[in-house]
Write an enzyme that holds these catalytic residues in place. Structure first.
Site, PDB file in Angstrom:
ATOM      1  N   ARG A 221       0.842  -1.192   0.000  1.00 20.11           N
ATOM      2  CA  ARG A 221       0.000   0.000   0.000  1.00 20.11           C
ATOM      3  C   ARG A 221       0.878   1.243   0.000  1.00 20.11           C
ATOM      4  O   ARG A 221       1.948   1.268   0.616  1.00 20.11           O
ATOM      5  CB  ARG A 221      -0.900   0.033   1.242  1.00 20.11           C
ATOM      6  CG  ARG A 221      -2.057  -0.962   1.214  1.00 20.11           C
ATOM      7  CD  ARG A 221      -3.111  -0.585   0.175  1.00 20.11           C
ATOM      8  NE  ARG A 221      -4.243  -1.489   0.152  1.00 20.11           N
ATOM      9  CZ  ARG A 221      -4.390  -2.531  -0.689  1.00 20.11           C
ATOM     10  NH1 ARG A 221      -3.459  -2.792  -1.596  1.00 20.11           N
ATOM     11  NH2 ARG A 221      -5.471  -3.276  -0.645  1.00 20.11           N
ATOM     12  N   HIS A 269      -0.731   0.070  -9.836  1.00 22.10           N
ATOM     13  CA  HIS A 269      -1.411  -0.861  -8.904  1.00 22.10           C
ATOM     14  C   HIS A 269      -1.932  -2.092  -9.657  1.00 22.10           C
ATOM     15  O   HIS A 269      -3.134  -2.342  -9.723  1.00 22.10           O
ATOM     16  CB  HIS A 269      -2.561  -0.149  -8.170  1.00 22.10           C
ATOM     17  CG  HIS A 269      -2.987  -0.874  -6.927  1.00 22.10           C
ATOM     18  ND1 HIS A 269      -3.379  -0.230  -5.778  1.00 22.10           N
ATOM     19  CD2 HIS A 269      -3.104  -2.198  -6.651  1.00 22.10           C
ATOM     20  CE1 HIS A 269      -3.698  -1.127  -4.851  1.00 22.10           C
ATOM     21  NE2 HIS A 269      -3.548  -2.333  -5.367  1.00 22.10           N
TER      22      HIS A 269
HETATM   23  P1  NDP Z   1      -1.732 -11.686   4.797  1.00 22.24           P
HETATM   24  O1  NDP Z   1      -2.708 -11.144   5.776  1.00 22.24           O
HETATM   25  O2  NDP Z   1      -1.904 -13.087   4.336  1.00 22.24           O
HETATM   26  O3  NDP Z   1      -0.251 -11.556   5.384  1.00 22.24           O
HETATM   27  C1  NDP Z   1       0.181 -10.448   6.086  1.00 22.24           C
HETATM   28  C2  NDP Z   1       1.584 -10.701   6.638  1.00 22.24           C
HETATM   29  O4  NDP Z   1       2.054  -9.494   7.237  1.00 22.24           O
HETATM   30  C3  NDP Z   1       1.626 -11.783   7.717  1.00 22.24           C
HETATM   31  O5  NDP Z   1       2.790 -12.552   7.601  1.00 22.24           O
HETATM   32  C4  NDP Z   1       1.675 -10.952   9.017  1.00 22.24           C
HETATM   33  O6  NDP Z   1       2.317 -11.593  10.107  1.00 22.24           O
HETATM   34  C5  NDP Z   1       2.512  -9.774   8.554  1.00 22.24           C
HETATM   35  N1  NDP Z   1       2.284  -8.618   9.429  1.00 22.24           N
HETATM   36  C6  NDP Z   1       1.136  -7.961   9.700  1.00 22.24           C
HETATM   37  N2  NDP Z   1       1.339  -6.968  10.572  1.00 22.24           N
HETATM   38  C7  NDP Z   1       2.654  -6.996  10.886  1.00 22.24           C
HETATM   39  C8  NDP Z   1       3.483  -6.232  11.749  1.00 22.24           C
HETATM   40  N3  NDP Z   1       2.998  -5.210  12.481  1.00 22.24           N
HETATM   41  N4  NDP Z   1       4.788  -6.555  11.823  1.00 22.24           N
HETATM   42  C9  NDP Z   1       5.307  -7.584  11.103  1.00 22.24           C
HETATM   43  N5  NDP Z   1       4.561  -8.358  10.265  1.00 22.24           N
HETATM   44  C10 NDP Z   1       3.261  -8.051  10.159  1.00 22.24           C
HETATM   45  O7  NDP Z   1      -1.759 -10.684   3.560  1.00 22.24           O
HETATM   46  P2  NDP Z   1      -1.445 -11.000   2.014  1.00 22.24           P
HETATM   47  O8  NDP Z   1      -0.115 -11.638   1.934  1.00 22.24           O
HETATM   48  O9  NDP Z   1      -2.570 -11.689   1.374  1.00 22.24           O
HETATM   49  O10 NDP Z   1      -1.417  -9.509   1.413  1.00 22.24           O
HETATM   50  C11 NDP Z   1      -0.548  -8.525   1.911  1.00 22.24           C
HETATM   51  C12 NDP Z   1      -0.955  -7.150   1.388  1.00 22.24           C
HETATM   52  O11 NDP Z   1      -0.632  -7.045   0.005  1.00 22.24           O
HETATM   53  C13 NDP Z   1      -2.435  -6.832   1.418  1.00 22.24           C
HETATM   54  O12 NDP Z   1      -2.855  -6.444   2.723  1.00 22.24           O
HETATM   55  C14 NDP Z   1      -2.556  -5.714   0.413  1.00 22.24           C
HETATM   56  O13 NDP Z   1      -2.377  -4.465   1.036  1.00 22.24           O
HETATM   57  C15 NDP Z   1      -1.405  -5.972  -0.537  1.00 22.24           C
HETATM   58  N6  NDP Z   1      -1.861  -6.355  -1.887  1.00 22.24           N
HETATM   59  C16 NDP Z   1      -1.473  -5.588  -2.944  1.00 22.24           C
HETATM   60  C17 NDP Z   1      -1.866  -5.937  -4.216  1.00 22.24           C
HETATM   61  C18 NDP Z   1      -1.421  -5.141  -5.386  1.00 22.24           C
HETATM   62  O14 NDP Z   1      -1.895  -5.381  -6.503  1.00 22.24           O
HETATM   63  N7  NDP Z   1      -0.503  -4.221  -5.243  1.00 22.24           N
HETATM   64  C19 NDP Z   1      -2.710  -7.105  -4.468  1.00 22.24           C
HETATM   65  C20 NDP Z   1      -3.036  -7.845  -3.290  1.00 22.24           C
HETATM   66  C21 NDP Z   1      -2.625  -7.466  -2.046  1.00 22.24           C
HETATM   67  P3  NDP Z   1       1.721 -12.936  10.765  1.00 22.24           P
HETATM   68  O15 NDP Z   1       1.956 -14.014   9.725  1.00 22.24           O
HETATM   69  O16 NDP Z   1       2.536 -13.127  11.972  1.00 22.24           O
HETATM   70  O17 NDP Z   1       0.272 -12.677  11.013  1.00 22.24           O
HETATM   71  C1  OXD Z   2      -5.783  -6.076  -3.072  1.00 19.24           C
HETATM   72  C2  OXD Z   2      -5.334  -5.133  -4.076  1.00 19.24           C
HETATM   73  O1  OXD Z   2      -5.668  -5.766  -1.886  1.00 19.24           O
HETATM   74  O2  OXD Z   2      -5.704  -5.291  -5.251  1.00 19.24           O
HETATM   75  O3  OXD Z   2      -6.261  -7.148  -3.444  1.00 19.24           O
HETATM   76  O4  OXD Z   2      -4.565  -4.220  -3.776  1.00 19.24           O
END
Ligand code: NDP
Ligand code: OXD
Length: 306
Positions: A221, A269
């Site tokens: 993000r 994006h």
């Molecule tokens: P998940 O919820 O599956 O994974 C999030 C990860 O971040 C987990 O490993 C979690 O730790 C870790 N995390 C969360 N908070 C913290 C913190 N404070 N400190 C350290 N680690 C932290 O999310 P996804 O992998 O599915 O997606 C990640 C992000 O990617 C989405 O939230 C979205 O914003 C972005 N995205 C962007 C897209 C794009 O097109 N640019 C498309 C899709 C998603 P733990 O495992 O310990 O819970």
């Molecule tokens: C998502 C994105 O969060 O598209 O899936 O950014």
């Protein structure tokens, strides 16, 4: 069962058709103000009015992985917020990040410039061990990306909130592990969710901890990144460059300095797009499971923020 569809900026008809086919017993309609209460909703960036009116929803299915925008709204009490759980996104993210890392490591931009100038020029091969990649966030997308980078034999570090074990990846967790994670990385890939804890996490101090000649790939993000801090670190030479897919304001404003920055590669994006058919199949099967009282994956914890 009633399903309402409220996705800003999304063409509704193909989604309605797919949802109706996947759930033939359900009534699936686009939400209109004043519409009757539905059991489940399929949403992307809905207006607050939608959530205020649809106060009896059981499931709120986000057609993306990130739920930061949704969680900023006041949600109906007791509703389960469900994110897309991969649904074809992780392979796209792995492609995108590996492309960005390899393009930087192999100096493809430099070769392109040389070729355009008619120059047949070799560059000294770089040492892979000097390009350790750090992946922030080891969830659905981050873990897939970390594993994909290992295929190309980059040293890979990963950082998550809670401890994780991924074969071939040096993992770090929590605040205590953050500093070692950063100082072990030269290329930093951000795949964290946007939460109160992670907003502005890519800043002068944290990016300054990367090894000299660092590189940033932000695919999570825009609000994770303090943009002026990135520009200052690029100007000082501490960072060699960045690939950015997400921005504080999207679309990126025409006058934004990122557009023409020589060290920034940007995309609109698009690193991991929502794939309609996979998403419909996943949402339909989760709605069936919820109706049958079965547990489902991808339920968001609003207190945690992801
Ligand atoms: P998940 O919820 O599956 O994974 C999030 C990860 O971040 C987990 O490993 C979690 O730790 C870790 N995390 C969360 N908070 C913290 C913190 N404070 N400190 C350290 N680690 C932290 O999310 P996804 O992998 O599915 O997606 C990640 C992000 O990617 C989405 O939230 C979205 O914003 C972005 N995205 C962007 C897209 C794009 O097109 N640019 C498309 C899709 C998603 P733990 O495992 O310990 O819970
Ligand atoms: C998502 C994105 O969060 O598209 O899936 O950014």
């Amino acid at each position: 069962m009633k399903i309402t569809f409220c996705c800003t900026g999304t063409k509704a008809e193909p989604w309605l058709e797919g949802l109706r086919k996947a759930l033939p017993d359900a009534h699936v309609d686009v939400w209109q103000p004043g519409a009757p209460q539905a059991d489940h909703a399929v949403v992307w960036a809905p207006p607050q009015q939608f959530l205020d009116e649809q106060s009896a929803l059981k499931g709120l299915f986000n057609i993306g992985a990130g739920v930061d925008a949704l969680l900023r709204l006041k949600l109906p009490p007791g509703v389960q917020v469900v994110r897309l759980d991969d649904a074809g996104m992780s392979v796209q993210m792995a492609e995108y990040v590996c492309h960005a890392v390899i393009r930087h490591f192999r100096e493809f931009d430099g070769y392109e410039t040389d070729v355009k100038a008619g120059k047949w020029s070799y560059r000294k091969p770089r040492e892979r061990h000097e390009f350790p990649v750090g992946v922030m966030g080891l969830g659905v997308l981050g873990e897939r990306v970390a594993r994909a980078l290992r295929v190309f034999e980059f040293p890979v570090h990963g950082w998550s909130r809670t401890p994780k074990a991924i074969e071939g990846v040096s993992t770090h967790s929590g605040e205590v592990g953050f500093d070692t994670f950063l100082s072990s990385s030269r290329v930093l890939v951000n795949l964290l969710p946007l939460t109160a804890d992670t907003q502005d996490i890519l800043n002068r101090k944290t990016l300054g901890r990367l090894r000299p000649g660092g590189y940033l790939v932000n695919v999570a993000r825009g609000a994770h990144l303090v943009e002026d801090d990135l520009l200052a670190l690029l100007d000082s030479g501490h960072l060699a460059g960045a690939t950015l897919d997400v921005f504080r304001t999207e679309p990126l404003p025409a006058a934004h300095p990122f557009w023409n920055h020589p060290k920034i590669t940007l995309t609109p994006h698009t690193s991991a797009r929502t794939l309609r058919d996979e998403s419909i199949a996943q949402i339909a099967s989760k709605i069936r499971a919820l109706e049958a009282g079965l547990p489902i994956a991808g339920v968001v914890d609003p207190a945690r923020g992801y």
